[in-house]
Scaffold this motif. Structure first.
Motif, PDB file in Angstrom:
ATOM      1  N   LEU A   1       0.848  -1.185   0.000  1.00 56.41           N
ATOM      2  CA  LEU A   1       0.000   0.000   0.000  1.00 56.41           C
ATOM      3  C   LEU A   1       0.887   1.239   0.000  1.00 56.41           C
ATOM      4  O   LEU A   1       1.741   1.389   0.888  1.00 56.41           O
ATOM      5  CB  LEU A   1      -0.898  -0.005   1.239  1.00 56.41           C
TER       6      LEU A   1
ATOM      7  N   ALA B   1      -7.235  -5.197 -12.185  1.00 59.16           N
ATOM      8  CA  ALA B   1      -7.936  -4.384 -11.196  1.00 59.16           C
ATOM      9  C   ALA B   1      -9.306  -4.998 -10.929  1.00 59.16           C
ATOM     10  O   ALA B   1      -9.846  -5.712 -11.785  1.00 59.16           O
ATOM     11  CB  ALA B   1      -8.080  -2.957 -11.702  1.00 59.16           C
TER      12      ALA B   1
ATOM     13  N   PRO C   1      -3.654   6.197  -8.401  1.00 59.49           N
ATOM     14  CA  PRO C   1      -4.692   5.290  -7.884  1.00 59.49           C
ATOM     15  C   PRO C   1      -5.154   4.278  -8.930  1.00 59.49           C
ATOM     16  O   PRO C   1      -5.486   3.140  -8.567  1.00 59.49           O
ATOM     17  CB  PRO C   1      -5.820   6.247  -7.493  1.00 59.49           C
TER      18      PRO C   1
ATOM     19  N   THR D   1      -3.763   0.687  -9.107  1.00 51.82           N
ATOM     20  CA  THR D   1      -4.158  -0.321  -8.130  1.00 51.82           C
ATOM     21  C   THR D   1      -4.642  -1.585  -8.828  1.00 51.82           C
ATOM     22  O   THR D   1      -5.536  -1.532  -9.679  1.00 51.82           O
ATOM     23  CB  THR D   1      -5.269   0.230  -7.221  1.00 51.82           C
TER      24      THR D   1
ATOM     25  N   GLN E   1      -0.426  -7.847  -4.690  1.00 58.51           N
ATOM     26  CA  GLN E   1      -1.361  -6.720  -4.667  1.00 58.51           C
ATOM     27  C   GLN E   1      -0.607  -5.401  -4.546  1.00 58.51           C
ATOM     28  O   GLN E   1       0.263  -5.240  -3.679  1.00 58.51           O
ATOM     29  CB  GLN E   1      -2.322  -6.862  -3.488  1.00 58.51           C
TER      30      GLN E   1
ATOM     31  N   THR F   1      -1.695  -1.399  -4.068  1.00 59.91           N
ATOM     32  CA  THR F   1      -2.783  -0.478  -3.791  1.00 59.91           C
ATOM     33  C   THR F   1      -2.215   0.927  -3.660  1.00 59.91           C
ATOM     34  O   THR F   1      -1.294   1.149  -2.864  1.00 59.91           O
ATOM     35  CB  THR F   1      -3.531  -0.858  -2.511  1.00 59.91           C
TER      36      THR F   1
ATOM     37  N   SER G   1      -3.195   4.756  -2.834  1.00 59.94           N
ATOM     38  CA  SER G   1      -4.215   5.635  -2.272  1.00 59.94           C
ATOM     39  C   SER G   1      -4.011   7.069  -2.765  1.00 59.94           C
ATOM     40  O   SER G   1      -2.897   7.496  -3.036  1.00 59.94           O
ATOM     41  CB  SER G   1      -4.157   5.599  -0.753  1.00 59.94           C
TER      42      SER G   1
END
Length: 123
Positions: A11, A40, A88, A91, A118, A120, A122
């Motif tokens: 993240l 996604a 973003p 992601t 993964q 991600t 933000s």
């Protein structure tokens, strides 16, 4: 047979960088072109980047060109995806894949896939 294991996801915030790694088994890693794909939520898996067996030729999706760099270290049986200026919309679950000989944009051309990692981003 080639087994692929991705790592390095996580993240991060928009604008950050991240480097993904994909470690491959086998003694003939340099015979394989490698690709990175991503999926996604709610979307189909899409091409991100590909690199030739020797590492001298690369191609990128337009959406990542200039921000992402694919590279490989054949002595370590590893391919990398350096991702800068993350957005973003980057992601997704990122997958590496392998195929003998030539690079390809098409998922169907790849014989071996990792389990995915993964990423991600933000806002």
């Amino acid at each position: 047979q080639v087994q692929l294991v991705e790592s390095g996801g996580g993240l991060v915030q928009a604008g950050d960088s991240l480097r993904l790694s994909c470690a491959a088994s086998g003694r003939t890693f340099s015979h394989y072109a490698m690709g990175w794909f991503r999926q996604a939520p709610g979307n189909e898996r899409e091409f991100v980047a590909t690199i030739s067996g020797g590492g001298s030729n690369t191609d990128y999706a337009d959406s990542v060109k200039g921000r992402f760099t694919i590279s490989r270290d054949n002595a370590k049986n590893t391919v990398y995806l350096q991702m800068n200026s993350l957005k973003p919309e980057d992601t997704a679950v990122y997958y590496c894949a392998a195929r003998l000989n030539y690079r390809s944009y098409a998922q169907k051309d790849y014989n071996y896939w990792g389990q995915g990692t993964q990423v991600t981003v933000s806002s």
